[in-house]
Design an enzyme around this catalytic site. Structure first.
Site, PDB file in Angstrom:
ATOM      1  CD  GLU A   1      -3.180  -0.862   2.565  1.00 28.28           C
ATOM      2  OE1 GLU A   1      -3.087   0.311   3.182  1.00 28.28           O
ATOM      3  OE2 GLU A   1      -3.876  -1.318   2.732  1.00 28.28           O
TER       4      GLU A   1
HETATM    5  C1  BGC Z   1      -5.175   1.216   5.149  1.00 26.17           C
HETATM    6  C2  BGC Z   1      -6.228   1.039   3.641  1.00 26.17           C
HETATM    7  C3  BGC Z   1      -6.517   2.701   3.836  1.00 26.17           C
HETATM    8  C4  BGC Z   1      -5.347   3.050   4.155  1.00 26.17           C
HETATM    9  C5  BGC Z   1      -5.710   4.449   3.874  1.00 26.17           C
HETATM   10  C6  BGC Z   1      -4.056   2.066   5.648  1.00 26.17           C
HETATM   11  O1  BGC Z   1      -4.184   1.787   6.737  1.00 26.17           O
HETATM   12  O2  BGC Z   1      -4.913  -0.607   4.849  1.00 26.17           O
HETATM   13  O3  BGC Z   1      -7.523   0.251   4.089  1.00 26.17           O
HETATM   14  O4  BGC Z   1      -7.149   3.068   2.668  1.00 26.17           O
HETATM   15  O5  BGC Z   1      -5.435   3.142   5.114  1.00 26.17           O
HETATM   16  O6  BGC Z   1      -6.871   5.275   4.831  1.00 26.17           O
END
Ligand code: BGC
Length: 563
Positions: free
Chosen positions: A412
């Protein structure tokens, strides 16, 4: 005495060894760390985009789905802006084909999504199996495979079945077996097509926000104790699911399995002061090392945690450390239970040493540090989440050094921006370029990058106020139409180019100038260009413009008559 001096020396050497990454980058000037780097990622690099079930699916009670703790929380709290919830969200449960179409158009190589546990097992256990939920995920997975997109599946992204919370959720060690059985079912059901499993998303967030701060469900406010207990159970649950995959499925299915850990980069307030650098390392250990050290190193918590929490507990007059310990058998069971390193990264924080208060007992105070914003970086819409791209390169280097050079996936990375999607484009440009530097210049074994998020979604405590999507979703329209933003086009191009190849125009020309070539003229014209560039762009950032810097250096510093 001699022994004391020797011990001090050894400790100093250890500290230097420990802090190798801060040392490596300590001489990097602000100018250097903003330099643009051209290059491409390795062949087969996994370009992906992410979502999670509760954030996009909606259909919160459709076709037999059971409620999760996020359904219960959002439907009963006032603490989320506009009392938002994920009841409908992007309605992905009913709009699968649209999602697949967008993913195909973006040409991503992988799609990271999560399974809603209570859609598959409404009460959290196998006896409640909901075939319609399984069918939905089968359609999604088959659709991805048909488009040549690798499914990267998170088994648990925070939406615990409410029924399991009723029996104390992650505080209860019985969850280890319950989670394992759910994972076992998923491996058996989807594992013929899913080759990339992530057991748990951000266990640190679950433990701290769910059981320490209590701002996320199950909203338990107990900063000194339960985060440690919950983390203990999460680590064991992860390890057990790993072994189940390893023992029963890996040979036939041939996939890999890991856990997605969240990590900020912690920069010391003063990199030349050993105590501050040690503080930054401690901050890393408390957030990332809490989970990564047992899983990727020796099955046990980092020394920083054991010493800090142990010493504080003693001074607090407690009979034992608030940090639980693993038996030797458990350590052996936990150690090495991830095939690759998956990291979620959003920002960099600056930390400095602080002797924290002893009351209340708290994981946060156990760290003995103070956090502030990085002063020189652009803000994003979310307070405390500045866009500090160079922190990503350092984080990747730290993981490489700390955990023995694992293969790394960024699972992410993204930003919520206030108005203008152009800022998101700049965010991705800068962050992906830092990832490229880590791969290309530092030898980090980076295998994949996942942009967050696939589309505007329910952003947990922010509701729909701060959005991360590369696709816009109109939440006022019942059809939830989706539209690619400029950032989606931009990301498409990065994927197409596999990074940032040097444009043909900028490639260096080799050869000789005429014998009588006037180098003085060259220098003059170069300076003229500088003045002209400044006057037309009216910007002081000319120094960081890669094209300019490159040409300027060539012109000034090449003394022979050739390039
Ligand atoms: C989470 C995601 C989220 C992102 C932004 C992260 O900590 O894993 O699910 O979209 O934060 O809020």
């Amino acid at each position: 005495s001699f022994f004391f001096r020797e011990r001090v020396k050894i400790i100093q050497i250890l500290i230097l060894f420990l802090c190798v990454v801060w040392e490596k980058f300590s001489s990097q000037s602000n100018f250097d760390r903003k330099m643009y780097h051209y290059g491409t990622f390795p062949e087969g690099f996994s370009w992906g985009i992410s979502s999670s079930a509760y954030q996009i699916e909606g259909g919160w009670n459709a076709d037999g789905k059971g409620p999760s703790i996020w359904d219960t929380f959002t439907q009963t709290t006032d603490s989320i802006p506009d009392s938002a919830n994920g009841n409908v969200a992007c309605d992905s449960y009913n709009r699968l084909n649209e999602d697949l179409y967008m993913l195909r158009a973006l040409r991503v190589k992988s799609y990271r999504f999560s399974l809603s546990w209570s859609r598959i097992f409404p009460d959290g256990t196998r006896k409640s199996l909901n075939q319609k939920g399984v069918d939905y995920y089968n359609r999604l997975i088959d659709g991805l495979i048909a488009y040549n997109i690798e499914p990267m599946v998170t088994l648990y992204h925070w939406d615990l079945p409410e029924a399991l919370q009723k029996v104390s959720g992650w505080e209860n060690a019985a969850m280890i077996d319950i989670f394992n059985d759910y994972c076992d079912f998923c491996f058996a059901t989807f594992g013929d097509r899913v080759k990339f499993w992530i057991t748990i998303n951000q266990p640190q967030t679950i433990a701290w926000s769910g059981y320490g701060l209590g701002n996320m469900p199950p909203n338990v406010v107990d900063p000194g104790y339960r985060p440690y207990i919950v983390a203990h159970n999460l680590i064991k649950a992860h390890a057990k699911a790993y072994h189940t995959y390893d023992d029963k499925y890996r040979q036939v299915q041939g996939g890999l399995i890991s856990i997605a850990l969240n990590a900020d980069w912690f920069e010391p307030a003063d990199v030349n002061v050993v105590r501050e650098v040690v503080t930054a390392d401690r901050a890393m250990q408390f957030q990332l090392g809490w989970f990564a050290h047992p899983i990727f190193k020796n099955g046990d918590y980092p020394d920083a945690l054991k010493w800090q929490v142990g010493n504080k507990s003693e001074i607090q007059g407690l009979p034992q450390s608030r940090l639980p310990s693993f038996t030797e058998e458990e350590k052996n069971f936990i150690k090495g239970t991830a095939d690759v390193f998956c990291v979620n990264h959003y920002t960099t924080r600056v930390v400095s040493y602080l002797t924290a208060e002893l009351q209340p007992h708290s994981y946060e105070w156990d760290r003995d540090l103070r956090e502030t914003d990085e002063p020189d970086s652009p803000t994003t819409a979310i307070p405390n989440q500045k866009a500090v791209a160079w922190g990503l390169r350092r984080l990747l280097n730290w993981i490489k050094e700390e955990y023995g050079d694992p293969e790394i996936y960024i699972t992410e990375n993204g930003a919520a921006v206030e108005w203008d999607d152009f800022e998101r484009v700049m965010f991705y440009k800068a962050y992906i370029d830092e990832a490229l530097k880590a791969y290309d210049l530092d030898g980090v074994r980076l295998q994949g990058y996942t942009a967050t998020a696939f589309m505007d979604s329910f952003e947990w405590l922010h509701g729909y106020k701060f959005l991360f999507g590369l696709h816009h979703v109109d939440f006022t329209n019942p059809d939830r139409p989706r539209t690619p933003k400029y950032s989606a086009h931009y990301y498409y191009n990065i994927i197409k180019d596999n990074g940032f190849p040097l444009p043909d125009d900028d490639k260096m020309l080799y050869g000789h100038f005429r014998e009588d070539f006037m180098w003085r003229t060259m220098l003059t014209s170069c300076l003229t260009v500088l003045v002209w560039f400044k006057s037309v762009t009216n910007t002081s950032s000319i120094h960081t413009h890669p094209y300019f810097v490159f040409k300027f250096h060539c012109s000034l510093f090449h003394t022979s008559n050739c390039l």
